[in-house]
Design an enzyme around this catalytic site. Sequence first.
Site, mmCIF file in Angstrom:
data_model
loop_
_atom_site.group_PDB
_atom_site.id
_atom_site.type_symbol
_atom_site.label_atom_id
_atom_site.label_comp_id
_atom_site.label_asym_id
_atom_site.label_seq_id
_atom_site.Cartn_x
_atom_site.Cartn_y
_atom_site.Cartn_z
ATOM 1 N N HIS A 101 0.836 -1.207 0.000
ATOM 2 C CA HIS A 101 0.000 0.000 0.000
ATOM 3 C C HIS A 101 0.868 1.253 0.000
ATOM 4 C CE1 HIS A 101 -3.429 2.592 1.152
ATOM 5 N NE2 HIS A 101 -2.529 3.223 1.898
ATOM 6 N N GLU A 102 1.921 1.255 0.818
ATOM 7 C CA GLU A 102 2.818 2.416 0.871
ATOM 8 C C GLU A 102 3.597 2.569 -0.432
ATOM 9 O OE1 GLU A 102 2.270 4.485 3.088
ATOM 10 O OE2 GLU A 102 1.030 3.137 4.282
ATOM 11 N N HIS A 105 1.578 4.508 -2.772
ATOM 12 C CA HIS A 105 1.709 5.965 -2.617
ATOM 13 C C HIS A 105 2.967 6.484 -3.322
ATOM 14 C CE1 HIS A 105 -1.715 6.713 -0.146
ATOM 15 N NE2 HIS A 105 -1.295 5.979 0.860
#
Length: 230
Positions: A101-102, A105
């Site tokens: 998920h990071e 980003h």
Amino acid sequence: MFYPFFDPTMILLIPALLLSFWAQFKVKGAFAKYSEVRAMSGLSAEEVSRRLLDRNGLSGVRIERVPGELSDHYDPRAKVLRLSDSVNASRSIAAIGVAAHEVGHAVQDKENYGFLKFRNAIVPAVQLCSAASMPLFFIGLIIGSLNLLNLGILLFCGVLVFHLVTLPLEFDASARALRMLRETNILSQQEIGGAKAVLDAAALTYVAALVMTVLQLVRLVALRGMNRDE
């Protein structure tokens, strides 16, 4: 009538508080459950992050370990992906999902994703709005100043904009994460379901924050109306 420590409009916040508690329960439960399930790939969350970053042309993004639990985040200014103690070395489905998920980003940052650019641009203003809106509003209530009430509400709208922008940003990062994990076969189809459960639970916390902000704004408007009628 407004009371210093309680007023009837606080009841408006109860649904958001309940949703927030439920969201926290869900994310902790999902993370705890899938933290016990080791991914078949045998890779750690840090190793997965490095692979996905390199695959997306982000070899210059560093990975750092930070203290805490679920304090994971990507810093677009320093170009650093920070993984928490509970995630970094873990080889679990939950940790890999959070790390991916990071990375999502970081990929957004590379692609100049609109919502990320906008949120980063408004952060300083939102910090000011968050710090000043409530004090100005309640000073306005105490001294009966409609101008301060209006200013407080206007500044609080800046906080609402931040949450409105954050929601699609987080959903998109999770979608990117699941897609990358699927395309690279880092997680099997069955394991993807576990990662999705963790990320969906985490997304619920952002929904709860948005609902709380909306209801808080409704409360401020209601208090303004009550003060005007007195």
